[in-house]
Design a protein around this motif. Structure first.
Motif, PDB file in Angstrom:
ATOM      1  N   SER A 164       0.808  -1.221   0.000  1.00 38.60           N
ATOM      2  CA  SER A 164       0.000   0.000   0.000  1.00 38.60           C
ATOM      3  C   SER A 164       0.840   1.270   0.000  1.00 38.60           C
ATOM      4  O   SER A 164       0.294   2.374  -0.118  1.00 38.60           O
ATOM      5  CB  SER A 164      -0.939   0.007   1.217  1.00 38.60           C
ATOM      6  OG  SER A 164      -1.867  -1.048   1.151  1.00 38.60           O
ATOM      7  N   LYS A 165       2.152   1.129   0.127  1.00 34.53           N
ATOM      8  CA  LYS A 165       3.008   2.312   0.077  1.00 34.53           C
ATOM      9  C   LYS A 165       2.879   3.047  -1.252  1.00 34.53           C
ATOM     10  O   LYS A 165       3.169   4.241  -1.331  1.00 34.53           O
ATOM     11  CB  LYS A 165       4.469   1.926   0.329  1.00 34.53           C
ATOM     12  CG  LYS A 165       4.744   1.548   1.778  1.00 34.53           C
ATOM     13  CD  LYS A 165       6.204   1.185   2.006  1.00 34.53           C
ATOM     14  CE  LYS A 165       6.462   0.842   3.476  1.00 34.53           C
ATOM     15  NZ  LYS A 165       7.868   0.464   3.726  1.00 34.53           N
ATOM     16  N   SER A 168       0.787   5.935  -0.820  1.00 32.96           N
ATOM     17  CA  SER A 168       1.452   7.066  -0.167  1.00 32.96           C
ATOM     18  C   SER A 168       2.373   7.805  -1.127  1.00 32.96           C
ATOM     19  O   SER A 168       2.670   8.986  -0.926  1.00 32.96           O
ATOM     20  CB  SER A 168       2.253   6.576   1.049  1.00 32.96           C
ATOM     21  OG  SER A 168       1.392   6.034   2.037  1.00 32.96           O
ATOM     22  N   GLY A 175       1.051  10.941   0.962  1.00 28.61           N
ATOM     23  CA  GLY A 175       0.671   9.895   1.904  1.00 28.61           C
ATOM     24  C   GLY A 175       1.688   9.707   3.010  1.00 28.61           C
ATOM     25  O   GLY A 175       1.342   9.319   4.131  1.00 28.61           O
ATOM     26  N   TYR A 176       2.955  10.004   2.716  1.00 28.90           N
ATOM     27  CA  TYR A 176       3.999   9.982   3.743  1.00 28.90           C
ATOM     28  C   TYR A 176       3.948  11.248   4.597  1.00 28.90           C
ATOM     29  O   TYR A 176       4.044  11.203   5.821  1.00 28.90           O
ATOM     30  CB  TYR A 176       5.386   9.845   3.101  1.00 28.90           C
ATOM     31  CG  TYR A 176       5.726   8.462   2.648  1.00 28.90           C
ATOM     32  CD1 TYR A 176       6.266   7.529   3.537  1.00 28.90           C
ATOM     33  CD2 TYR A 176       5.513   8.061   1.329  1.00 28.90           C
ATOM     34  CE1 TYR A 176       6.590   6.241   3.135  1.00 28.90           C
ATOM     35  CE2 TYR A 176       5.843   6.778   0.909  1.00 28.90           C
ATOM     36  CZ  TYR A 176       6.383   5.871   1.811  1.00 28.90           C
ATOM     37  OH  TYR A 176       6.700   4.603   1.407  1.00 28.90           O
ATOM     38  N   TYR A 178       1.525  12.958   5.265  1.00 28.51           N
ATOM     39  CA  TYR A 178       0.321  12.971   6.097  1.00 28.51           C
ATOM     40  C   TYR A 178       0.644  12.621   7.546  1.00 28.51           C
ATOM     41  O   TYR A 178      -0.105  12.990   8.464  1.00 28.51           O
ATOM     42  CB  TYR A 178      -0.709  11.984   5.541  1.00 28.51           C
ATOM     43  CG  TYR A 178      -1.971  11.889   6.365  1.00 28.51           C
ATOM     44  CD1 TYR A 178      -2.947  12.880   6.293  1.00 28.51           C
ATOM     45  CD2 TYR A 178      -2.192  10.818   7.235  1.00 28.51           C
ATOM     46  CE1 TYR A 178      -4.104  12.805   7.047  1.00 28.51           C
ATOM     47  CE2 TYR A 178      -3.343  10.735   8.002  1.00 28.51           C
ATOM     48  CZ  TYR A 178      -4.292  11.725   7.900  1.00 28.51           C
ATOM     49  OH  TYR A 178      -5.431  11.648   8.659  1.00 28.51           O
ATOM     50  N   SER A 179       1.764  11.941   7.769  1.00 26.29           N
ATOM     51  CA  SER A 179       2.138  11.562   9.140  1.00 26.29           C
ATOM     52  C   SER A 179       2.306  12.786  10.037  1.00 26.29           C
ATOM     53  O   SER A 179       2.139  12.696  11.248  1.00 26.29           O
ATOM     54  CB  SER A 179       3.431  10.736   9.137  1.00 26.29           C
ATOM     55  OG  SER A 179       4.524  11.502   8.653  1.00 26.29           O
ATOM     56  N   GLN A 186       0.919   8.168  11.602  1.00 22.85           N
ATOM     57  CA  GLN A 186       0.627   7.153  10.595  1.00 22.85           C
ATOM     58  C   GLN A 186       0.656   7.749   9.191  1.00 22.85           C
ATOM     59  O   GLN A 186       0.110   8.829   8.947  1.00 22.85           O
ATOM     60  CB  GLN A 186      -0.753   6.536  10.829  1.00 22.85           C
ATOM     61  CG  GLN A 186      -0.849   5.632  12.043  1.00 22.85           C
ATOM     62  CD  GLN A 186      -2.275   5.185  12.279  1.00 22.85           C
ATOM     63  OE1 GLN A 186      -3.143   5.991  12.607  1.00 22.85           O
ATOM     64  NE2 GLN A 186      -2.532   3.897  12.093  1.00 22.85           N
ATOM     65  N   CYS A 187       1.281   7.040   8.265  1.00 20.73           N
ATOM     66  CA  CYS A 187       1.188   7.362   6.851  1.00 20.73           C
ATOM     67  C   CYS A 187      -0.061   6.675   6.299  1.00 20.73           C
ATOM     68  O   CYS A 187      -0.701   5.879   6.990  1.00 20.73           O
ATOM     69  CB  CYS A 187       2.430   6.881   6.110  1.00 20.73           C
ATOM     70  SG  CYS A 187       3.971   7.612   6.707  1.00 20.73           S
ATOM     71  N   TRP A 188      -0.407   6.944   5.052  1.00 19.14           N
ATOM     72  CA  TRP A 188      -1.608   6.347   4.490  1.00 19.14           C
ATOM     73  C   TRP A 188      -1.546   4.821   4.489  1.00 19.14           C
ATOM     74  O   TRP A 188      -2.540   4.144   4.767  1.00 19.14           O
ATOM     75  CB  TRP A 188      -1.819   6.858   3.063  1.00 19.14           C
ATOM     76  CG  TRP A 188      -2.413   8.235   3.018  1.00 19.14           C
ATOM     77  CD1 TRP A 188      -2.749   9.025   4.089  1.00 19.14           C
ATOM     78  CD2 TRP A 188      -2.736   9.000   1.852  1.00 19.14           C
ATOM     79  NE1 TRP A 188      -3.256  10.227   3.670  1.00 19.14           N
ATOM     80  CE2 TRP A 188      -3.267  10.249   2.301  1.00 19.14           C
ATOM     81  CE3 TRP A 188      -2.620   8.776   0.487  1.00 19.14           C
ATOM     82  CZ2 TRP A 188      -3.680  11.231   1.420  1.00 19.14           C
ATOM     83  CZ3 TRP A 188      -3.028   9.772  -0.398  1.00 19.14           C
ATOM     84  CH2 TRP A 188      -3.560  10.975   0.058  1.00 19.14           C
ATOM     85  N   HIS A 189      -0.361   4.252   4.193  1.00 20.92           N
ATOM     86  CA  HIS A 189      -0.271   2.793   4.157  1.00 20.92           C
ATOM     87  C   HIS A 189      -0.413   2.190   5.554  1.00 20.92           C
ATOM     88  O   HIS A 189      -0.847   1.048   5.699  1.00 20.92           O
ATOM     89  CB  HIS A 189       1.032   2.332   3.496  1.00 20.92           C
ATOM     90  CG  HIS A 189       2.266   2.948   4.045  1.00 20.92           C
ATOM     91  ND1 HIS A 189       2.755   4.175   3.642  1.00 20.92           N
ATOM     92  CD2 HIS A 189       3.141   2.500   4.990  1.00 20.92           C
ATOM     93  CE1 HIS A 189       3.863   4.450   4.291  1.00 20.92           C
ATOM     94  NE2 HIS A 189       4.125   3.460   5.129  1.00 20.92           N
ATOM     95  N   ASP A 190      -0.072   2.948   6.598  1.00 22.01           N
ATOM     96  CA  ASP A 190      -0.300   2.485   7.975  1.00 22.01           C
ATOM     97  C   ASP A 190      -1.798   2.447   8.275  1.00 22.01           C
ATOM     98  O   ASP A 190      -2.285   1.516   8.925  1.00 22.01           O
ATOM     99  CB  ASP A 190       0.389   3.413   8.982  1.00 22.01           C
ATOM    100  CG  ASP A 190       1.895   3.358   8.892  1.00 22.01           C
ATOM    101  OD1 ASP A 190       2.442   2.249   8.897  1.00 22.01           O
ATOM    102  OD2 ASP A 190       2.516   4.423   8.800  1.00 22.01           O
TER     103      ASP A 190
END
Length: 203
Positions: A164-165, A168, A175-176, A178-179, A186-190
């Motif tokens: 899912s990275k 991000s 998406g990264y 966003y943390s 959390q990033c989007w993949h988290d």
């Protein structure tokens, strides 16, 4: 220090060492931080099996409170990619023994290049689902991947997280970034995989 002696955090300061019998007289609570030789960090008393038995505590499952910052996660990723790229380069250079011609050597280096990202996907998925819950880069930074309760994740969840990275990355890496807007970093993949990247708690 005797392996059966413990350092106890009292009023914010490490004190001791104490043996098990002495611990009984210290009015220790389940959440008192304690450490013994061989441990990397302090633990709450309820998290140590011998103290639960000695003092009658029940194990308390609590969600993590200490999350890895963006710079720690980025550096861990850079380390992992550097290691994988180094191995890739070594393999390609070794293959040059059997490949002649400048153009052929350039193609030999570039054509398999996307394999670096595939290897990172597979390696990351396996390493973060393993007992250490971390790749080499994450181990060096003392961070690891967990579920929302701080427990080890399965390979399926780890693979979904790493795959899912791409989500991000696509929106110009937002998406990264966003943390920075997320309380748990959390990033989007988290968020997709319901995972956290946490760091060791230090006293």
């Amino acid at each position: 220090m005797n392996p059966d002696q413990y350092t106890v955090v009292i009023n914010g300061k490490p004190q001791g060492p104490y043996d098990l019998n002495e611990l009984k007289d210290l009015n220790i609570s389940a959440n008192t931080f304690i450490r013994k030789p061989g441990m990397d960090d302090y633990k709450e008393a309820h998290a140590m099996s011998e103290l639960r038995e000695l003092l009658g505590f029940a194990y308390q499952k609590t969600a993590p409170q200490y999350f890895a910052a963006f710079d720690q996660r980025l550096l861990a990723s850079v380390i992992d990619h550097f290691i994988i790229f180094g191995i890739y380069t070594l393999i390609i250079l070794t293959s040059y023994i059997f490949i002649e011609g400048k153009d052929q050597r350039i193609m030999a280096f570039l054509v398999p290049f996307p394999l670096i990202f595939l290897v990172k996907l597979v390696y990351g998925s396996i390493a973060e689902a393993a007992k250490s819950q971390a790749t080499i880069g994450k181990k060096l930074l003392n961070i690891k991947v967990t579920d929302l309760e701080g427990s080890q994740i399965s390979f399926g969840v780890s693979f979904a997280r790493n795959f899912s990275k791409i989500l991000s990355v696509i929106p110009v890496f937002f998406g990264y970034l966003y943390s920075f807007l997320n309380k748990k970093h959390q990033c989007w993949h988290d968020i997709v995989a319901n995972t956290l990247v946490i760091k060791d708690r230090l006293i």
